[in-house]
Design a protein around this motif. Structure first.
Motif, short mmCIF file in Angstrom:
data_model
loop_
_atom_site.label_atom_id
_atom_site.label_comp_id
_atom_site.label_asym_id
_atom_site.label_seq_id
_atom_site.Cartn_x
_atom_site.Cartn_y
_atom_site.Cartn_z
N VAL A 54 0.85 -1.20 0.00
CA VAL A 54 0.00 0.00 0.00
C VAL A 54 0.88 1.24 0.00
N SER A 55 0.36 2.29 -0.66
CA SER A 55 1.07 3.58 -0.70
C SER A 55 0.17 4.74 -0.27
N GLU A 56 -1.09 4.43 0.02
CA GLU A 56 -2.03 5.47 0.44
C GLU A 56 -2.19 5.44 1.96
N GLY A 57 -2.32 6.62 2.53
CA GLY A 57 -2.53 6.67 3.96
C GLY A 57 -3.95 6.25 4.32
N GLY A 58 -4.13 5.73 5.54
CA GLY A 58 -5.45 5.32 5.99
C GLY A 58 -5.39 4.29 7.09
N ARG A 59 -6.58 3.79 7.52
CA ARG A 59 -6.67 2.75 8.57
C ARG A 59 -6.95 1.42 7.88
N TYR A 60 -6.03 0.50 7.99
CA TYR A 60 -6.14 -0.78 7.29
C TYR A 60 -6.46 -1.89 8.30
N SER A 61 -7.28 -2.83 7.83
CA SER A 61 -7.59 -4.03 8.62
C SER A 61 -7.85 -5.19 7.66
N CYS A 62 -7.89 -6.42 8.22
CA CYS A 62 -8.12 -7.59 7.37
C CYS A 62 -8.90 -8.65 8.15
N ARG A 63 -9.36 -9.67 7.43
CA ARG A 63 -9.95 -10.88 8.04
C ARG A 63 -9.79 -12.03 7.06
N GLY A 64 -9.86 -13.24 7.61
CA GLY A 64 -9.72 -14.42 6.76
C GLY A 64 -11.08 -15.08 6.52
N GLY A 65 -11.14 -15.86 5.44
CA GLY A 65 -12.36 -16.59 5.14
C GLY A 65 -12.05 -17.84 4.34
N ARG A 66 -12.83 -18.96 4.54
CA ARG A 66 -12.66 -20.17 3.74
C ARG A 66 -13.97 -20.95 3.75
N GLY A 67 -14.03 -21.89 2.82
CA GLY A 67 -15.21 -22.76 2.74
C GLY A 67 -16.30 -22.15 1.87
N GLU A 68 -17.42 -22.97 1.75
CA GLU A 68 -18.58 -22.54 0.95
C GLU A 68 -19.83 -23.03 1.65
N PRO A 69 -20.66 -22.24 2.26
CA PRO A 69 -20.52 -20.79 2.32
C PRO A 69 -19.30 -20.38 3.11
N VAL A 70 -18.85 -19.12 2.93
CA VAL A 70 -17.59 -18.64 3.49
C VAL A 70 -17.74 -18.44 5.00
N TYR A 71 -16.74 -18.99 5.65
CA TYR A 71 -16.64 -18.75 7.10
C TYR A 71 -15.58 -17.68 7.30
N TYR A 72 -15.95 -16.61 8.05
CA TYR A 72 -15.05 -15.47 8.27
C TYR A 72 -14.52 -15.45 9.69
N THR A 73 -13.25 -15.09 9.80
CA THR A 73 -12.67 -14.87 11.13
C THR A 73 -13.12 -13.50 11.64
#
Length: 524
Positions: A54-73
Motif C-alpha cells: 500500500v502507498s495510500e494513507g489510511g486505517r487498514y484491517s483484514c480478516r480471513g475466510g474459507r469454505g462454501e458458504p464462506v466462514y469469516y474470522t
C-alpha cells in the motif's frame, strides 16, 4: 475462535511515492484461508492475497475466510498508515534577510497524514532550536547567516524518521534599513497635487509605510514629525497630497512584522512653492537670483513671528541652516557652495515661499539680473545683464528657454505686460560668455479677474436701471386702465412686485453668466 492479525505497529509513516507491505495471518494457522482487505472500513482491493503493498494513507484491517458458504474470522486490529512528504523548513514571514531587532519564526513542516512527530533541528552554529516544530527568533541581535534543516521522528515509533529537509539560510543584517523619500513635483503651482514615494534601501517584502509632515522646532534646532491624515501603516508605498499651496517638508518611515519593527525616519524632502499667501515671507537684497562670488547678500524673514531660521537645500542635496543669523536676517558672503534653494521657517511652524540663489563661478562672466519672486501677470518686468565690473552692458543677447528672443543694444529686456507664456528659463550672453539660466515664474491673481469684470458690471447696472424704469412706466399705465382704480396704490404695488421679480430674475441670471459667476438661486 480464529483471529486475523496484522503486524503489531500502531502507525507507520510512508513517504509520498513510497509503499509499505502489509501481511495478514490467521491464528492459529491452518490451510485454505483467503484474506480480505479493508481501508477505512471499506473493501480495499478485490484480492485474497496474504500480503499487499500500500502507498495510500489510511486505517487498514483484514480478516480471513474459507469454505462454501464462506466462514469469516474476526476482524484484525487496525493499522494506521500515514503518507507524509519530506520535511520542509519555512520562514514566517517569508523573509530570507532580517534586521537586528526583528522577529521571525523558523518552522519545520511535514505534510500529509495525522502522525504526531518529534522534531530534530540541525544548524551551523552552537545554537540548537528545541525539539519542536517551530523556533521563534525574537529580536535578532547578531549579524550572521544561519542554515536550518530538520527531520521528523514518529512519537509512536521512535525508530521511524523522515529524511533531513533541505537547508534554508536566514541572514541577520547589521545594516539598518533606511527609507528613501522622493517627492514629485518638488516645485509646484499653488493648489497642485504632490505625490510622495517611500522606498526601503534594501528592498524586501512586508513593509507598510508611515507618512509625516516636518514641523520646525527652533528650540531644538531640528524638526518634529506630524502624522499626515490616514498616513499610519499604509500598504501602498506612495501617498498623494491634494491642494498643496505652501512650502513644506515631509518624511516617511517603514514598519513590518509582529511585533512591528520600525525603520528610522527618512531624510526630509521638501516641496517648494512661490505662494504669496503664506504667513511668512522671504526677501532677498539685492533682489535678484544670480550673484557674483564674494557678494554680500541678505535674506530677511518677515511675518508676525519672533523666532526664525533660514534653511538651504544645496545642489548636492544637503540640508543646512544659515549660520550667520542676526534676528530675522541671514547674511551671506557668497561662494559657489551658496547656490541652492532658500526659505524661512518660523518658531510656530510656518514656511515661507522659497527662492533660488545662484552664485556665478566665472569671475569674468555675466550674470542675469532677474527678480527673485514670481511676477504678477500684467505687470512690467525688466531683465538685464551685468558684469562684476560693469553694470550697464550693450549688445546683449537674451534667451527664453534656450531660444534667442532679442538682441538689445541697451542691454535690457523689457516686458511691459507679463503673461503666463513669458514664464520659463532666461539667460543672457555678452561677448561670447553666457550667464547661468534662471527661472522666472508668473502668477495669476484673483484681483486681475475682478478688475477685468468691472466693465461688465457697469453694463449690467445700466441695463438693470433702464429696464426697471420701463417696467415702472408700463405698470403705471396698466394700473390706470385697471378696474380697481379705488385700490390704485395696492394694484400698482402688486403688479410692480410681479413684473420686477420676473424680469429682474432674468437680469440677475444674465449678469452672472456674463461674469461666469453663477452664485445663487432666486427665491420668491
Amino acid at each position: 475462535d480464529r483471529k486475523c492479525q496484522l503486524p503489531q505497529a500502531d502507525r507507520t509513516a510512508v513517504p509520498v511515492g513510497g509503499s509499505v507491505t502489509l501481511t495478514c495471518s490467521v491464528n492459529p494457522s491452518s490451510y485454505g484461508w483467503k484474506y480480505y482487505w479493508y481501508r477505512d472500513g471499506k473493501s480495499y482491493q478485490p484480492v485474497t492475497n496474504e500480503q499487499i503493498s500500500v502507498s495510500e494513507g489510511g486505517r487498514y484491517s483484514c480478516r480471513g475466510g474459507r469454505g462454501e458458504p464462506v466462514y469469516y474470522t474476526e476482524w484484525s486490529q487496525p493499522v494506521w498508515i500515514d503518507t507524509t512528504g519530506e520535511p520542509v523548513v519555512t520562514l514566517h514571514p517569508n523573509w530570507s534577510e532580517i534586521y537586528r531587532g526583528e522577529t521571525i519564526t523558523v518552522r519545520c513542516e511535514i505534510h500529509g497524514g495525522d502522525t504526531e512527530w518529534d522534531y530534530e533541528w540541525e544548524t551551523n552554529s552552537m545554537i540548537k532550536p528545541p525539539n519542536q516544530n517551530e523556533y521563534r527568533i525574537i529580536s535578532a541581535s547578531s549579524s550572521n547567516s544561519e542554515n536550518y534543516r530538520c527531520k521528523g521522528r514518529m512519537k509512536s515509533s521512535q525508530h521511524e524518521t523522515t529524511e533531513w529537509s533541505d537547508s534554508v539560510t536566514l541572514t541577520v543584517s547589521d545594516n539598518e534599513p533606511r527609507p528613501v523619500l522622493t517627492v514629485s513635483p518638488s516645485w509646484l503651482s499653488p493648489g497642485a497635487s504632490v505625490t510622495l514615494n517611500c522606498e526601503v534601501e534594501h528592498p524586501s517584502a512586508g513593509w507598510s509605510f508611515y507618512w509625516y509632515k516636518a514641523v520646525p522646532d527652533l528650540s531644538e534646532k531640528s524638526s518634529s514629525y506630524e502624522l499626515l491624515p490616514d498616513g499610519s501603516g499604509t500598504a501602498q508605498d506612495s501617498y498623494i497630497i491634494h491642494g498643496q499651496t505652501h512650502t513644506a517638508g515631509y518624511v516617511c518611515r517603514a514598519g513590518r512584522g509582529d511585533p512591528e519593527y520600525h525603520t528610522d525616519h527618512s531624510q526630509p524632502k521638501f516641496v517648494w512653492s512661490a505662494d504669496v499667501h503664506s504667513a511668512a515671507s522671504l526677501t532677498v537684497s539685492p533682489d535678484r537670483v544670480q550673484h557674483f562670488t564674494s557678494d554680500s547678500v541678505s535674506l530677511t524673514c518677515e511675518g508676525n513671528f519672533t523666532e526664525w531660521r533660514v534653511r538651504k537645500f544645496s545642489e548636492d542635496g544637503r540640508l543646512s541652516d544659515c549660520w550667520r543669523m542676526t534676528g530675522s536676517t541671514c547674511d551671506i558672503n557668497t561662494s559657489k557652495s551658496d547656490t541652492g534653494v532658500y526659505w524661512c521657517e518660523s518658531g510656530s511652524g510656518e514656511f515661507s515661499s522659497a527662492v533660488n540663489i545662484t552664485v556665478q563661478n566665472d569671475g569674468n562672466g555675466p550674470i542675469l539680473v532677474s527678480p527673485v519672486h514670481p511676477v504678477t501677470e500684467g505687470a512690467s518686468v525688466s531683465l538685464s545683464c551685468s558684469l562684476r565690473t560693469q553694470k550697464i552692458l550693450s549688445n546683449v543677447f537674451f534667451y527664453h528657454n534656450d531660444k534667442l528672443i532679442e538682441n538689445d543694444p541697451r542691454g535690457e529686456l523689457k516686458i511691459s505686460a507679463v503673461s503666463k507664456s513669458d514664464e520659463g528659463f532666461y539667460k543672457c550672453q555678452y561677448s561670447g560668455r553666457e550667464s547661468a539660466q534662471s527661472w522666472m515664474s508668473v502668477k495669476v491673481t484673483v484681483s486681475g479677474a475682478d478688475s477685468s469684470s468691472s466693465p461688465v458690471w457697469l453694463m449690467v447696472g445700466l441695463v438693470c436701471g433702464v429696464s426697471l424704469i420701463i417696467i415702472l412706466l408700463l405698470l403705471l399705465y396698466r394700473c390706470r386702465q385697471s378696474k380697481c382704480k379705488s385700490l390704485f396704490f395696492s394694484c400698482c404695488v402688486r403688479e410692480f412686485i410681479y413684473y420686477t421679480h420676473f424680469n429682474y430674475s432674468h437680469i440677475y441670471m444674465y449678469s452672472d453668466l456674463m461674469t461666469q459667476n453663477i452664485s445663487g438661486t432666486i427665491h420668491t
